[in-house]
Structure formats: C-alpha cells, structure tokens
Design an enzyme around this catalytic site. Structure first.
Site, PDB file in Angstrom:
ATOM      1  N   GLU A   1       0.737  -1.424  -0.308  1.00  0.00           N
ATOM      2  CA  GLU A   1      -0.297  -0.070  -0.193  1.00  0.00           C
ATOM      3  C   GLU A   1       0.773   1.175  -0.017  1.00  0.00           C
ATOM      4  O   GLU A   1       1.716   1.724   0.458  1.00  0.00           O
ATOM      5  CB  GLU A   1      -1.049  -0.156   1.256  1.00  0.00           C
ATOM      6  CG  GLU A   1      -2.269   1.284   1.236  1.00  0.00           C
ATOM      7  CD  GLU A   1      -2.471   0.718   2.660  1.00  0.00           C
ATOM      8  OE1 GLU A   1      -2.635   0.606   3.228  1.00  0.00           O
ATOM      9  OE2 GLU A   1      -3.839   1.962   2.863  1.00  0.00           O
TER      10      GLU A   1
ATOM     11  N   LYS B   1      -6.608  -0.398  12.032  1.00  0.00           N
ATOM     12  CA  LYS B   1      -6.463  -0.983  10.794  1.00  0.00           C
ATOM     13  C   LYS B   1      -5.316   0.406  10.568  1.00  0.00           C
ATOM     14  O   LYS B   1      -4.233  -0.777   9.943  1.00  0.00           O
ATOM     15  CB  LYS B   1      -7.088  -0.803   9.578  1.00  0.00           C
ATOM     16  CG  LYS B   1      -7.492  -1.199   8.591  1.00  0.00           C
ATOM     17  CD  LYS B   1      -6.219  -0.671   7.585  1.00  0.00           C
ATOM     18  CE  LYS B   1      -5.505  -0.648   6.100  1.00  0.00           C
ATOM     19  NZ  LYS B   1      -4.787  -0.280   5.396  1.00  0.00           N
TER      20      LYS B   1
ATOM     21  N   ASP C   1       4.433 -14.515  11.529  1.00  0.00           N
ATOM     22  CA  ASP C   1       3.197 -15.279  11.831  1.00  0.00           C
ATOM     23  C   ASP C   1       1.956 -13.707  11.758  1.00  0.00           C
ATOM     24  O   ASP C   1       2.090 -13.654  12.724  1.00  0.00           O
ATOM     25  CB  ASP C   1       2.666 -16.885  12.068  1.00  0.00           C
ATOM     26  CG  ASP C   1       1.006 -16.495  11.945  1.00  0.00           C
ATOM     27  OD1 ASP C   1       0.841 -15.416  11.480  1.00  0.00           O
ATOM     28  OD2 ASP C   1       0.427 -17.735  12.254  1.00  0.00           O
TER      29      ASP C   1
ATOM     30  N   HIS D   1      -2.305  10.432   1.422  1.00  0.00           N
ATOM     31  CA  HIS D   1      -2.483   9.170   0.763  1.00  0.00           C
ATOM     32  C   HIS D   1      -2.063   8.919  -1.142  1.00  0.00           C
ATOM     33  O   HIS D   1      -2.381   8.631  -1.467  1.00  0.00           O
ATOM     34  CB  HIS D   1      -3.542   9.106   1.825  1.00  0.00           C
ATOM     35  CG  HIS D   1      -3.363   7.440   0.806  1.00  0.00           C
ATOM     36  ND1 HIS D   1      -2.188   6.726   1.142  1.00  0.00           N
ATOM     37  CD2 HIS D   1      -4.869   6.169   0.692  1.00  0.00           C
ATOM     38  CE1 HIS D   1      -2.995   5.146   0.906  1.00  0.00           C
ATOM     39  NE2 HIS D   1      -4.613   5.508   0.679  1.00  0.00           N
TER      40      HIS D   1
HETATM   41  P1  HMG Z   1       4.152  16.092   4.724  1.00  0.00           P
HETATM   42  O1  HMG Z   1       3.781  16.139   6.086  1.00  0.00           O
HETATM   43  O2  HMG Z   1       4.257  16.499   3.162  1.00  0.00           O
HETATM   44  O3  HMG Z   1       6.066  15.047   4.340  1.00  0.00           O
HETATM   45  O4  HMG Z   1       3.591  14.445   4.816  1.00  0.00           O
HETATM   46  P2  HMG Z   1       6.713  16.353   4.592  1.00  0.00           P
HETATM   47  O5  HMG Z   1       7.455  16.258   3.243  1.00  0.00           O
HETATM   48  O6  HMG Z   1       6.891  16.914   5.786  1.00  0.00           O
HETATM   49  O7  HMG Z   1       8.153  15.084   5.145  1.00  0.00           O
HETATM   50  C1  HMG Z   1       8.144  14.535   6.195  1.00  0.00           C
HETATM   51  C2  HMG Z   1       8.990  13.080   7.001  1.00  0.00           C
HETATM   52  O8  HMG Z   1       7.832  12.104   6.125  1.00  0.00           O
HETATM   53  C3  HMG Z   1       9.754  13.097   6.172  1.00  0.00           C
HETATM   54  O9  HMG Z   1      10.800  13.499   6.471  1.00  0.00           O
HETATM   55  C4  HMG Z   1      10.322  11.558   5.367  1.00  0.00           C
HETATM   56  O10 HMG Z   1      11.094  10.600   6.170  1.00  0.00           O
HETATM   57  C5  HMG Z   1       8.421  10.881   5.380  1.00  0.00           C
HETATM   58  P3  HMG Z   1      12.566  13.766   5.512  1.00  0.00           P
HETATM   59  O11 HMG Z   1      12.635  11.997   5.795  1.00  0.00           O
HETATM   60  O12 HMG Z   1      12.288  14.285   4.096  1.00  0.00           O
HETATM   61  O13 HMG Z   1      13.328  14.751   6.455  1.00  0.00           O
HETATM   62  N1  HMG Z   1       7.804  11.532   4.373  1.00  0.00           N
HETATM   63  C6  HMG Z   1       8.192  10.705   2.946  1.00  0.00           C
HETATM   64  N2  HMG Z   1       9.195   9.415   2.660  1.00  0.00           N
HETATM   65  C7  HMG Z   1       9.474   8.503   2.138  1.00  0.00           C
HETATM   66  N3  HMG Z   1       8.539   8.745   0.626  1.00  0.00           N
HETATM   67  C8  HMG Z   1       7.858   9.771   0.685  1.00  0.00           C
HETATM   68  C9  HMG Z   1       8.068  10.945   2.053  1.00  0.00           C
HETATM   69  N4  HMG Z   1       7.004  11.596   1.856  1.00  0.00           N
HETATM   70  C10 HMG Z   1       7.325  12.127   3.560  1.00  0.00           C
HETATM   71  N5  HMG Z   1       6.969  10.034  -0.625  1.00  0.00           N
HETATM   72  C11 HMG Z   1       2.869  12.089   4.010  1.00  0.00           C
HETATM   73  C12 HMG Z   1       3.194  13.303   3.978  1.00  0.00           C
HETATM   74  C13 HMG Z   1       1.893  11.066   3.420  1.00  0.00           C
HETATM   75  C14 HMG Z   1       3.869  11.145   5.284  1.00  0.00           C
HETATM   76  C15 HMG Z   1       1.376  12.719   5.190  1.00  0.00           C
HETATM   77  O14 HMG Z   1       0.995  13.586   5.006  1.00  0.00           O
HETATM   78  C16 HMG Z   1       1.016  11.546   5.874  1.00  0.00           C
HETATM   79  O15 HMG Z   1       1.819  10.983   6.736  1.00  0.00           O
HETATM   80  N6  HMG Z   1       0.435  11.284   5.464  1.00  0.00           N
HETATM   81  C17 HMG Z   1      -0.316   9.967   6.321  1.00  0.00           C
HETATM   82  C18 HMG Z   1      -0.915   8.500   5.585  1.00  0.00           C
HETATM   83  C19 HMG Z   1      -1.029   7.464   5.934  1.00  0.00           C
HETATM   84  O16 HMG Z   1      -1.336   7.297   7.171  1.00  0.00           O
HETATM   85  N7  HMG Z   1      -1.014   6.821   5.247  1.00  0.00           N
HETATM   86  C20 HMG Z   1      -1.665   5.270   5.231  1.00  0.00           C
HETATM   87  C21 HMG Z   1      -2.671   4.217   4.631  1.00  0.00           C
HETATM   88  S1  HMG Z   1      -4.272   5.324   4.783  1.00  0.00           S
HETATM   89  C22 HMG Z   1      -5.168   3.753   6.055  1.00  0.00           C
HETATM   90  O17 HMG Z   1      -4.942   2.724   5.102  1.00  0.00           O
HETATM   91  C23 HMG Z   1      -5.343   4.089   7.343  1.00  0.00           C
HETATM   92  C24 HMG Z   1      -5.897   5.007   8.066  1.00  0.00           C
HETATM   93  O18 HMG Z   1      -7.190   4.935   7.697  1.00  0.00           O
HETATM   94  C25 HMG Z   1      -6.314   5.123   9.294  1.00  0.00           C
HETATM   95  C26 HMG Z   1      -6.813   5.931  10.120  1.00  0.00           C
HETATM   96  O19 HMG Z   1      -7.827   6.464   9.660  1.00  0.00           O
HETATM   97  O20 HMG Z   1      -6.169   6.361  11.133  1.00  0.00           O
HETATM   98  C27 HMG Z   1      -5.608   6.491   7.673  1.00  0.00           C
END
Ligand code: HMG
Length: 420
Positions: free
Chosen positions: A78, A256, A272, A369
């Site tokens: 994902e 989740k 596992d 995301h």
């Molecule tokens: P942002 O604020 O734009 O990130 O977040 P940033 O540019 O300030 O970067 C902060 C750090 O995030 C970076 O630090 C990286 O470590 C990491 P750095 O190393 O640059 O000094 N980072 C990345 N690492 C790898 N690849 C990338 C990347 N971008 C940032 N492309 C971000 C952007 C997507 C991280 C933020 O919006 C976020 O954390 N969103 C949450 C996304 C999420 O939870 N996804 C899971 C799938 S959704 C789900 O299934 C679960 C859910 O339903 C659970 C729930 O409801 O509780 C959400």
C-alpha cells in the site's frame, strides 16, 4: 468435464504450473508472470506451490526506540504507509523518541476437557504442577537449553460442560507455536491416561501474556507552523483518539492504520501476521467493546501517545529460519533478539497511528495518501514504468483522478509517441 485434482500435490512444481495454465487458459504472457525462481525452498514450505509472489520492501526512517535509532524494513503493497510511518517516527524522534517496555513474554495454550469436576481438576493440577511442567518440558527438551520452558498451569471453567487447563510457556527467542502445541499434546495425553475426556489441546492466539507498551511525545511546535497551531492539532489528535475509544466504527479504522505498520514489519521479519492480527484485535475488544488501541493526550510538554499491544512474534524458527531475507532484515534493523523486535514493531505502529491521525485532523487523508497513490493508480490501469512520469504529473493536476483519466492520458501519450 470437471478437472481431476486428486494427488495434485504429488506432481512437480513444473507439472502443477502446466496443469493450472491449461485449466485456466493462461496466455503465454500470464504464464511468464508465474515464475518459480524460489521453487527449491517454496515447494517445501507450502503445499501445491505454484509460483513466487513478490511484495515490495521498503524501510521506515527516523525511528528512535529507547534511545536507539533504527532503520526498519517493511513489506507492504500500500502506498503512503512507509512515508507515514517515517513521518510519525520523525515527529516522535524530535523529542525523546519512543520508549518501549515488555512486562512478560509468555505463550499460552489450553487443554480443553468435558464433564470434569472443576474443583477436583484444580486440586489435581495444583498437586501435580511440578510433574506436569516436567512432562511438558520433556516433550520439547531443547527449550530448556534456550532458556525457556513451561512455567505454570491453571484451570479455567468455560461453562457447565467445558473446562480448560491453561499452560503458559516461555518460548525463548521463538514464536513458539509448534513448541507449545507439542507440550500441550503431552499434557493432554497425561490427562487422557487418567480417563479425562480431552476434547483438544491447542495454543491460544490470545497473546495477553506478550504485551509491549510504547509511549512517545511530540512537542507542539512539531505539529504546526506556530506553537498555537501545533497545540490545536494536538487537541484534535487527542479528540480523534477519544473517538476511537468510544466508537467501534472508528476504532476498527484506527487500528487498521496501526496494523499497516505492525503487519509490514511482522512480514519483513518472517513472522505469522495472522497470529499477530488475531491477538491484537482480540486485545482491542478485551473490555467487551472493540476500542482504539492507542491513546493520545495533551500534556504540558506536547502530545503524548501510549499504546499497549500483544505481539506473539519470534526472532528464530518458522519462516524466519527459511527466508534469507529475514536474516538480512534483522541486520538492516540491527535487531538482535525477540524483545527488541517486539519493541520496534510496536513503535512503528505508534508512529504510523500518529501520522494518520495528524493527516486526518489537518489536511485529511487524501492529500498525502492520494498523492502517493497516484503511481499505483496509474500502474493498475496499464501505465508502463517509462510512462509514469508523464501520467502521474498529469494526474496531479486533476482534482479527483480516476481510472478513466489514466486511460485517456495513456491514449494521448501513446498517440504523441507514435507521431514523434
Ligand atoms: P508531509 O507533511 O508532506 O511530509 O507528509 P514532509 O514532506 O514534511 O516529510 C516528513 C517526513 O515524512 C519526511 O522526512 C519523510 O521521512 C516522510 P524527511 O526524511 O524528508 O526528512 N516522507 C516520506 N517518506 C517516503 N516517501 C515519501 C515521503 N514523504 C514524506 N514520499 C505524508 C506527507 C504522506 C507522509 C503525510 O501526509 C502522512 O503521513 N499522511 C498519512 C498517510 C497514511 O496514514 N497512510 C496510510 C494509508 S491510509 C490508511 O489505510 C489508514 C488510515 O485510514 C488509518 C486511520 O484512519 O487512522 C488513515
């Protein structure tokens, strides 16, 4: 005519592949996708092995647990999970990092009996405690060399008809499923010899004696552009955490999100994940209502998260001993024993939850995301690696890109390429 699959498992991997291809009318290209590169190992690992199935592995960065910095492999399909775990880890590492503790690490199992006198059985088990522990250990003697072994037996009445004798075992560095099942069957035999009506003997995946607790604090200034904005985000994350405690609908999604991180590390470490999943969700429902596993509250210094989860995992044995990648992943993570592994896995779960909650109470989940999901959307709709740059760039310009947009953009791109 119906196919005859009798003794399919006795065929060679190649023969199985040929039979399935014929039955399913696979195209040469589909057949080519079914690679058997790992046949020498996989054919002995599962039954009716057909092909290798690859998943991507990445690493979560910025994770600090008990003062040690970790780079942790995660296996997951994902998009945005690893980015979010790294994001949450970075937020938590800016303070003291995540602290992790394990109270005990024991694996349980039960010998279930029918129509027994509870009082008499309890007295017998108390009297024969040492004998039964010795018997259990003798059925799997190597565990004593590894510093583990059977610890105690207790009796638990299930209802008027059924009673369980519970056994707790220290499985050493292993997850211990086979070990405890062997011990339980030895104990069950002892009771059968004494005319007890034993229904079954099996481990429990209810791992409430393998709990790991993780805590971490993010200062307000890391959560917003100003101290005030950060405090506001902290308040909202605390609210979101409360909602996951009171609303099972939200709790399931919250958990989740935690399991996104937990499962990905569990998988990378050859464990596992079904056992972990069932243990964690049972624990989330242990009060009688399914609740969020994490707890975030606003303190003087910032936003503090606290989470306890069961983690029935092992550092040795099982698939961990079969997949070379597991040894490599242990080396990447610099994790040297099962306790450290449990702490790291739980810490990733907490960081994952923080990033998701922060996104939910600020920009919403779709912004971060979906921007990372676009490549997956493009590939799922026929985009080739060389075309990704253009297609994703165009999709970013759209408010709600979907499969149809990808298809239209591909037609446009391929038409251009044809004319150039
Ligand atoms: P942002 O604020 O734009 O990130 O977040 P940033 O540019 O300030 O970067 C902060 C750090 O995030 C970076 O630090 C990286 O470590 C990491 P750095 O190393 O640059 O000094 N980072 C990345 N690492 C790898 N690849 C990338 C990347 N971008 C940032 N492309 C971000 C952007 C997507 C991280 C933020 O919006 C976020 O954390 N969103 C949450 C996304 C999420 O939870 N996804 C899971 C799938 S959704 C789900 O299934 C679960 C859910 O339903 C659970 C729930 O409801 O509780 C959400």
């Amino acid at each position: 005519m119906a196919a005859n699959w009798n003794h399919f498992y006795q065929k060679s991997a190649e023969q199985r592949l040929a039979l399935v291809a014929q039955w399913a009318h696979l195209t040469p290209s589909q057949l080519n996708d079914l690679q058997q590169t790992n046949a020498p190992i996989f054919d002995h690992l599962i039954e009716n092995y057909l092909a290798d199935y690859a998943l991507p592995e990445g690493v979560v960065t910025h994770l600090t647990v008990n003062g040690t910095a970790y780079l942790v492999p995660m296996v997951i399909e994902e998009p945005s999970v690893i980015a979010a775990a790294s994001n949450g880890s970075k937020l938590l590492s800016a303070g003291q990092g995540i602290s992790a503790t394990i109270k005990e690490r024991l694996l349980g199992g039960e010998v279930v009996m029918k129509n027994v006198s509870n009082a008499a059985l309890s007295a017998l088990v108390a009297r024969q405690q040492v004998t039964l522990i010795q018997l259990a250990n003798a059925s799997h003697p190597s565990i004593l060399r590894h510093g583990g072994g059977a610890k105690r037996l207790t009796v638990r009445k299930l209802d008027d008809q059924f009673t369980a004798v519970d056994l707790l075992v220290d499985p050493g560095e292993a997850m211990g499923a086979n070990l405890i099942n062997t011990m339980l069957e030895a104990v069950a035999g002892w009771f059968r010899d004494r005319q007890y009506d034993v229904i079954m003997a099996i481990l429990t995946n209810n791992a409430d004696h393998s709990l790991v607790r993780v805590q971490g604090t993010v200062s307000f200034d890391r959560l917003g552009a100003t101290l005030e904005a950060g405090r506001n985000v902290a308040d909202r994350i605390a609210d979101a955490s409360t909602v996951a405690k009171i609303d099972p609908h939200r709790a399931v999604t919250n958990n989740k999100g935690i399991m996104n991180g937990v499962d990905a590390v569990v998988l990378a470490m050859g464990n596992d994940w079904r056992a972990v999943e069932s243990a964690v969700h049972a624990f989330a429902a242990s009060t009688g209502q399914y609740r969020g596993l994490s707890h975030w509250r606003v303190t003087q210094t910032g936003l503090t998260g606290d989470m306890t989860i069961p983690l029935p995992v092992g550092y040795v044995g099982g698939a961990a001993g079969v997949f070379q990648m597991v040894a490599v992943n242990h080396a990447i993570a610099h994790v040297t024993d099962v306790s450290e592994l449990m702490k790291v896995i739980a810490a990733v779960g907490l960081a994952q939850n923080l990033a998701a909650l922060k996104a939910l109470v600020t920009d919403g989940i779709q912004k971060g995301h979906m921007s990372l999901q676009l490549k997956s959307l493009a590939m799922a709709n026929g985009t080739k690696p060389a075309e990704l740059g253009f297609i994703v760039g165009e999709l970013r310009k759209l408010a709600q890109p979907d499969a149809e947009d990808v298809k239209q953009l591909l037609v446009q791109l391929r038409k251009q390429d044809f004319h150039e």
